[in-house]
Structures are given as C-alpha cells and as structure tokens.
Write a protein that holds these residues in place. Structure first.
Motif, short mmCIF file in Angstrom:
data_model
loop_
_atom_site.label_atom_id
_atom_site.label_comp_id
_atom_site.label_asym_id
_atom_site.label_seq_id
_atom_site.Cartn_x
_atom_site.Cartn_y
_atom_site.Cartn_z
N GLU A 52 0.86 -1.19 0.00
CA GLU A 52 0.00 0.00 0.00
C GLU A 52 0.89 1.24 0.00
N ALA A 53 0.59 2.20 -0.85
CA ALA A 53 1.50 3.32 -1.07
C ALA A 53 1.71 4.18 0.18
N TYR A 54 0.73 4.23 1.06
CA TYR A 54 0.88 5.08 2.24
C TYR A 54 1.78 4.45 3.29
N LYS A 55 2.10 3.18 3.13
CA LYS A 55 2.98 2.50 4.07
C LYS A 55 4.43 2.64 3.61
N GLN A 56 5.26 3.20 4.45
CA GLN A 56 6.66 3.39 4.08
C GLN A 56 7.45 2.10 4.15
N GLN A 57 7.02 1.20 5.01
CA GLN A 57 7.77 -0.04 5.18
C GLN A 57 7.55 -0.95 3.99
N ASN A 58 8.63 -1.52 3.48
CA ASN A 58 8.54 -2.44 2.36
C ASN A 58 7.90 -3.75 2.79
N ALA A 59 6.99 -4.25 1.94
CA ALA A 59 6.32 -5.51 2.25
C ALA A 59 7.27 -6.70 2.08
N THR A 60 7.04 -7.71 2.90
CA THR A 60 7.85 -8.94 2.85
C THR A 60 6.94 -10.14 3.07
N GLU A 61 7.16 -11.18 2.26
CA GLU A 61 6.44 -12.45 2.42
C GLU A 61 7.45 -13.57 2.24
N ASN A 62 7.97 -14.06 3.35
CA ASN A 62 8.94 -15.16 3.33
C ASN A 62 10.15 -14.79 2.46
N ARG A 63 10.37 -15.48 1.35
CA ARG A 63 11.54 -15.23 0.51
C ARG A 63 11.35 -14.04 -0.44
N PHE A 64 10.16 -13.48 -0.45
CA PHE A 64 9.83 -12.41 -1.38
C PHE A 64 9.77 -11.07 -0.64
N SER A 65 10.42 -10.08 -1.20
CA SER A 65 10.36 -8.75 -0.61
C SER A 65 10.35 -7.72 -1.73
N VAL A 66 9.89 -6.52 -1.40
CA VAL A 66 9.88 -5.46 -2.41
C VAL A 66 10.75 -4.31 -1.96
N ASN A 67 11.18 -3.55 -2.97
CA ASN A 67 11.86 -2.28 -2.72
C ASN A 67 10.96 -1.21 -3.33
N PHE A 68 10.17 -0.57 -2.50
CA PHE A 68 9.19 0.42 -2.93
C PHE A 68 9.79 1.80 -2.79
N GLN A 69 10.00 2.46 -3.90
CA GLN A 69 10.54 3.82 -3.93
C GLN A 69 9.44 4.73 -4.51
N LYS A 70 8.67 5.35 -3.62
CA LYS A 70 7.51 6.11 -4.07
C LYS A 70 7.90 7.30 -4.93
N ALA A 71 8.92 8.02 -4.55
CA ALA A 71 9.31 9.21 -5.32
C ALA A 71 9.78 8.82 -6.72
N ALA A 72 10.47 7.73 -6.81
CA ALA A 72 10.96 7.26 -8.10
C ALA A 72 9.92 6.44 -8.85
N LYS A 73 8.79 6.14 -8.22
CA LYS A 73 7.72 5.32 -8.80
C LYS A 73 8.29 3.98 -9.27
N SER A 74 8.97 3.34 -8.35
CA SER A 74 9.61 2.08 -8.62
C SER A 74 9.16 1.04 -7.59
N PHE A 75 8.97 -0.19 -8.05
CA PHE A 75 8.43 -1.25 -7.19
C PHE A 75 9.05 -2.57 -7.62
N SER A 76 10.26 -2.85 -7.16
CA SER A 76 10.97 -4.05 -7.59
C SER A 76 10.72 -5.21 -6.63
N LEU A 77 10.79 -6.40 -7.16
CA LEU A 77 10.56 -7.63 -6.38
C LEU A 77 11.88 -8.39 -6.25
N LYS A 78 12.26 -8.70 -5.01
CA LYS A 78 13.45 -9.50 -4.77
C LYS A 78 13.04 -10.88 -4.31
N ILE A 79 13.58 -11.88 -4.99
CA ILE A 79 13.34 -13.27 -4.61
C ILE A 79 14.66 -13.83 -4.09
#
Lengths: 114, 111
Positions: A52-79
């Motif tokens: 969710e965009a209003y949450k600053q903390q990056n979401a994580t689900e087990n081996r999957f995590s995101v790097n959410f950069q709101k200003a850069a409008k970037s949303f990468s997935l790390k496995i």
C-alpha cells in the motif's frame, strides 16, 4: 492514465541465488496499491506480495520482498534463495485509490536453473 | 469455496460467430474485470465494473461488450468474433480489503 512498465522480458537465476525483478509505474495519484502476481505454466494467477502506497515499510512475504521507492515510482521484487518452483511469469500491477482500474505490466519470465 | 469461476474453459469459434463468457464470484466483491492475455503483451484490460449495473471501458474494449446485472456475475460478449480476438481471457474480482482473485482462464480460438 496509469501505466506499468516491466523492462525485463526474461530473466534467469540459479537455484539458491537472489534475483530482482524491476517495475516502474506512472500515476498522478497519491494513494494506490501495488502488487506482484506469479503465473506458473498452469496459467493460474497467484498473488505474491502487496504494497500500500501510504505504508513506508517495504512488504515482505517469506523469501519475497519489495523495494518500494515512491518518489521514483519504482516497485521491484526481490526473490531470495530461488527455488525451481519460482519459475513462472511475474506481473507487476497497479490500482489507484480513487479509481478502480487494475493495470498490469507486460510481465517478466523468470527461469530458475540448477 | 469456489472463488472465481469462468465458463467455458476452451472454445473454438468461426469468424463472425458470437459467444458469451461467464464470470461468477462468490466473495461479494464489488469490482470485477475482464482481461485478455497475449504473448509479450501481459494482461490488457478489456472492461471492468465497480458494482452491480455499472461497467466501464478498459484499454482494449473494441469488439467486446459486457454486462453486470447481478453483483456476482460479469459477462463478456463477442458479437462478431474475429481472428484478432484469439487469446486467453481472464476474469478477476477484487475487494480493497483483499487481493484480486482470478478465474482459471478461457482459451478462445477464432478461425
């Protein structure tokens, strides 16, 4: 209009290694949701992670995590610790808070090898 | 717990024929969507609905019509099928409190 761009049509990673899939989006909205979906050969669409965009903390689900950069409008997935079962198409998706269009990128085909 | 069910799963049509794809959800979701998936193009939004009796156009609406007479059902119609409509079609439903749930997909071939 919202757009979602996935610039990596295909990627490959060895088992147990880490891989990052890129996603950028364009919107004038301030409140929105971002998703990563996995589509294995079975064609089923499976939610991997949601941010969710209003949450600053990056979401994580087990081996999957995101790097959410709101200003850069970037949303990468790390496995991390990639497994053969992670082989699939991965789609990034965007939903604005004030509208209801769920927009997808063109996808990244990930191949996990031995 | 059926979730989202699409019928049919496969169909072959001749050019000019018509058909209707049915999407049914049992989760009381407000939002429903129809997408088509083509190689290299991801999922493209055809039409969507934000509630019973309402529909809106997506990115690629031409050649398709939709109806949402009941909250749980979202129908996609092809009035006069064309080979360019050969694709895999997905329906999805969504609630802001959850994730989007997808049907199993319909593989449509127009010859």
């Amino acid at each position: 209009a919202q757009t979602v761009t996935q610039s990596q049509p295909e990627m490959s990673v060895q088992e147990a290694e880490t891989v990052t899939l890129s996603c950028t989006y364009d919107t004038s909205e301030n409140n929105y949701y971002l998703f990563w979906y996995k589509q294995p050969p079975s064609r089923q669409m499976i939610l991997v992670i949601r941010q969710e965009a209003y949450k600053q903390q990056n979401a994580t689900e087990n081996r999957f995590s995101v790097n959410f950069q709101k200003a850069a409008k970037s949303f990468s997935l790390k496995i991390s610790d990639s497994q053969l079962g992670d082989t699939a198409m991965y789609f990034c998706a965007f939903l604005a808070g004030t509208a209801s269009k769920l927009t997808f990128g063109t996808g990244t085909r990930l191949q996990v090898t031995l | 717990n059926a979730g989202v069910t699409q019928t049919p799963k496969f169909r072959v049509l001749k050019t000019g024929q018509s058909m209707t794809l049915l999407c049914a959800q049992d989760m009381n979701h407000e939002y429903m969507y129809w997408y088509r998936q083509d190689p290299g193009m991801g999922l493209r939004l055809i039409h969507y609905s934000v509630g019973e009796g309402t529909t809106a156009k997506g990115e690629v609406p031409d050649g398709y019509n939709v109806s949402r007479l009941k909250k749980q059902n979202f129908l996609l119609g092809l009035e006069s099928a064309a080979p360019s409509q050969t694709s895999v079609y997905f329906c999805a439903s969504y609630s802001r409190r959850t994730e989007a749930f997808f049907g199993q997909g319909t593989r449509l071939t127009v010859v």
